[in-house]
Write an enzyme that holds these catalytic residues in place. Structure first.
Site, PDB file in Angstrom:
ATOM      1  N   ARG A  69       8.059  -6.140   1.111  1.00 40.27           N
ATOM      2  CA  ARG A  69       6.961  -5.832   2.032  1.00 40.27           C
ATOM      3  C   ARG A  69       6.582  -7.055   2.871  1.00 40.27           C
ATOM      4  O   ARG A  69       5.754  -6.961   3.748  1.00 40.27           O
ATOM      5  CB  ARG A  69       5.704  -5.454   1.254  1.00 40.27           C
ATOM      6  CG  ARG A  69       5.547  -4.040   0.709  1.00 40.27           C
ATOM      7  CD  ARG A  69       5.478  -2.950   1.706  1.00 40.27           C
ATOM      8  NE  ARG A  69       4.406  -1.993   1.562  1.00 40.27           N
ATOM      9  CZ  ARG A  69       4.453  -0.854   0.885  1.00 40.27           C
ATOM     10  NH1 ARG A  69       5.508  -0.526   0.190  1.00 40.27           N
ATOM     11  NH2 ARG A  69       3.439  -0.027   0.906  1.00 40.27           N
ATOM     12  N   ARG A  89      -3.390   0.024   6.399  1.00 39.92           N
ATOM     13  CA  ARG A  89      -2.001  -0.098   5.920  1.00 39.92           C
ATOM     14  C   ARG A  89      -1.034  -0.290   7.085  1.00 39.92           C
ATOM     15  O   ARG A  89      -0.049  -1.011   6.979  1.00 39.92           O
ATOM     16  CB  ARG A  89      -1.628   1.144   5.101  1.00 39.92           C
ATOM     17  CG  ARG A  89      -2.367   1.196   3.751  1.00 39.92           C
ATOM     18  CD  ARG A  89      -2.367   2.595   3.160  1.00 39.92           C
ATOM     19  NE  ARG A  89      -1.066   3.086   2.805  1.00 39.92           N
ATOM     20  CZ  ARG A  89      -0.754   4.380   2.685  1.00 39.92           C
ATOM     21  NH1 ARG A  89      -1.688   5.311   2.895  1.00 39.92           N
ATOM     22  NH2 ARG A  89       0.449   4.749   2.352  1.00 39.92           N
ATOM     23  N   LYS A 133       9.679   7.333   3.941  1.00 41.75           N
ATOM     24  CA  LYS A 133      10.567   6.552   3.057  1.00 41.75           C
ATOM     25  C   LYS A 133      10.734   7.233   1.696  1.00 41.75           C
ATOM     26  O   LYS A 133      11.840   7.344   1.190  1.00 41.75           O
ATOM     27  CB  LYS A 133      10.015   5.127   2.830  1.00 41.75           C
ATOM     28  CG  LYS A 133       9.927   4.286   4.097  1.00 41.75           C
ATOM     29  CD  LYS A 133       9.542   2.851   3.797  1.00 41.75           C
ATOM     30  CE  LYS A 133       8.155   2.684   3.199  1.00 41.75           C
ATOM     31  NZ  LYS A 133       7.051   3.147   4.057  1.00 41.75           N
ATOM     32  N   ARG A 139      -1.473  14.713   3.416  1.00 45.54           N
ATOM     33  CA  ARG A 139      -0.584  14.668   2.251  1.00 45.54           C
ATOM     34  C   ARG A 139      -1.336  15.010   0.965  1.00 45.54           C
ATOM     35  O   ARG A 139      -2.452  14.557   0.728  1.00 45.54           O
ATOM     36  CB  ARG A 139       0.028  13.269   2.120  1.00 45.54           C
ATOM     37  CG  ARG A 139       0.831  13.089   0.851  1.00 45.54           C
ATOM     38  CD  ARG A 139       1.783  11.936   0.920  1.00 45.54           C
ATOM     39  NE  ARG A 139       1.140  10.641   0.990  1.00 45.54           N
ATOM     40  CZ  ARG A 139       1.820   9.488   1.057  1.00 45.54           C
ATOM     41  NH1 ARG A 139       3.142   9.502   1.107  1.00 45.54           N
ATOM     42  NH2 ARG A 139       1.175   8.348   1.101  1.00 45.54           N
ATOM     43  N   ARG A 168      -4.227  10.997  -2.163  1.00 41.83           N
ATOM     44  CA  ARG A 168      -4.198   9.585  -2.567  1.00 41.83           C
ATOM     45  C   ARG A 168      -5.387   8.856  -1.965  1.00 41.83           C
ATOM     46  O   ARG A 168      -5.744   9.078  -0.809  1.00 41.83           O
ATOM     47  CB  ARG A 168      -2.898   8.938  -2.070  1.00 41.83           C
ATOM     48  CG  ARG A 168      -1.764   9.035  -3.052  1.00 41.83           C
ATOM     49  CD  ARG A 168      -0.447   8.578  -2.482  1.00 41.83           C
ATOM     50  NE  ARG A 168      -0.477   7.261  -1.860  1.00 41.83           N
ATOM     51  CZ  ARG A 168       0.622   6.616  -1.464  1.00 41.83           C
ATOM     52  NH1 ARG A 168       1.811   7.157  -1.633  1.00 41.83           N
ATOM     53  NH2 ARG A 168       0.541   5.436  -0.892  1.00 41.83           N
TER      54      ARG A 168
HETATM   55  P1  AMP Z   1       3.509   3.002  -1.018  1.00 42.78           P
HETATM   56  O1  AMP Z   1       3.558   4.086  -2.028  1.00 42.78           O
HETATM   57  O2  AMP Z   1       4.843   2.314  -0.813  1.00 42.78           O
HETATM   58  O3  AMP Z   1       2.867   3.437   0.278  1.00 42.78           O
HETATM   59  O4  AMP Z   1       2.559   1.867  -1.629  1.00 42.78           O
HETATM   60  C1  AMP Z   1       1.211   2.137  -1.922  1.00 42.78           C
HETATM   61  C2  AMP Z   1       0.476   0.832  -2.147  1.00 42.78           C
HETATM   62  O5  AMP Z   1       1.050   0.151  -3.263  1.00 42.78           O
HETATM   63  C3  AMP Z   1       0.569  -0.171  -0.997  1.00 42.78           C
HETATM   64  O6  AMP Z   1      -0.393   0.080   0.012  1.00 42.78           O
HETATM   65  C4  AMP Z   1       0.295  -1.476  -1.755  1.00 42.78           C
HETATM   66  O7  AMP Z   1      -1.077  -1.598  -2.082  1.00 42.78           O
HETATM   67  C5  AMP Z   1       1.053  -1.259  -3.050  1.00 42.78           C
HETATM   68  N1  AMP Z   1       2.459  -1.707  -2.930  1.00 42.78           N
HETATM   69  C6  AMP Z   1       3.581  -0.938  -2.965  1.00 42.78           C
HETATM   70  N2  AMP Z   1       4.674  -1.707  -2.844  1.00 42.78           N
HETATM   71  C7  AMP Z   1       4.229  -2.985  -2.738  1.00 42.78           C
HETATM   72  C8  AMP Z   1       4.870  -4.235  -2.574  1.00 42.78           C
HETATM   73  N3  AMP Z   1       6.210  -4.334  -2.470  1.00 42.78           N
HETATM   74  N4  AMP Z   1       4.091  -5.340  -2.512  1.00 42.78           N
HETATM   75  C9  AMP Z   1       2.758  -5.273  -2.613  1.00 42.78           C
HETATM   76  N5  AMP Z   1       2.082  -4.121  -2.734  1.00 42.78           N
HETATM   77  C10 AMP Z   1       2.813  -2.983  -2.802  1.00 42.78           C
END
Ligand code: AMP
Length: 216
Positions: A88, A171, A13, A127, A160
């Site tokens: 989400r 996740r 994404k 990554r 990360r």
């Molecule tokens: P991402 O970079 O999109 O993989 O997000 C990394 C982490 O940020 C996720 O595993 C959540 O802990 C948090 N996160 C990102 N977007 C959201 C969201 N819309 N709602 C809640 N937590 C989020």
């Protein structure tokens, strides 16, 4: 053009959203990136969000909603956006509807990037991210020219905290339980398109652009 990218972690994404933002001239809004920025800067939100993120859990809806409302108040969003990582869950989809309504906007396209679990694990566990500019690399698929350093700005690369295999699995479970129901929600609104996303990023990007052009 207003686009939402859905798909499990590791489906690409972020990569696709960055390229689309350049091609379509609309900002890339990543709630994950915004949250990581808050964590890095040690803001009140960052302090509250850090533990959830490290565990691979969702940050509470109210915290993310406040952050998104602030982002949507910025003028660049008027030209459209590529939303990556939001919504989400169903409750966040409701929050987004409200924000869009207030701004007289609607979504043009929702793309689900469909990736298989082995590919996701391979992508995420290798990554590497630049600690300064956020550029992504991969230990095997896209290694940096100098080990451990960013090709773009020379800063240190890191893994990360949520890209450890155990957290990746958590996740993925969160995605299946909380985010995947959104596919039906957007399908019912005739907005959803599926794109296979195990292949090269460029192939995936071209398919999204074809869809986006059809909606313009
Ligand atoms: P991402 O970079 O999109 O993989 O997000 C990394 C982490 O940020 C996720 O595993 C959540 O802990 C948090 N996160 C990102 N977007 C959201 C969201 N819309 N709602 C809640 N937590 C989020």
């Amino acid at each position: 053009m207003r686009i939402i990218l859905l798909g499990p972690p590791g489906a690409g994404k972020g990569t696709q959203a960055k390229s689309l933002a350049l091609k379509l001239g609309a900002p890339h809004i990543s709630t994950g990136d915004l949250l990581r920025k808050n964590v890095k800067e040690g803001t009140g939100l960052g302090i509250k969000a850090k533990d959830y993120m490290e565990r691979g859990a969702l940050v509470p809806d109210e915290l993310v909603a406040q952050m998104l409302i602030v982002r949507f108040s910025q003028p660049d969003v008027k030209t459209g956006f590529i939303l990556d990582g939001y919504p989400r869950n169903m409750s966040q989809a409701g929050v987004l509807e409200g924000i869009l309504k207030q701004n007289n906007m609607s979504i043009d396209l929702v793309v689900s990037l469909d990736s298989s679990e082995p590919v996701i694990i391979q992508r995420l566990s290798g990554r590497l991210v630049c600690s300064k500019c956020g550029e992504n690399f991969h230990a095997v698929n896209m290694p940096p020219l100098k080990q451990g350093l960013c090709d773009k700005c020379g800063s240190k690369l890191y893994q990360r905290a949520d890209d450890k295999e155990e957290t990746i699995r958590k996740r993925l479970a969160v995605y299946a339980n909380e985010t995947a129901p959104l596919l039906e929600y957007y399908q019912a609104r005739n907005l959803l398109h599926h794109i296979p996303a195990d292949g090269p990023a460029e192939t995936v990007l071209n398919q999204i652009i074809v869809l986006a052009r059809q909606k313009q």
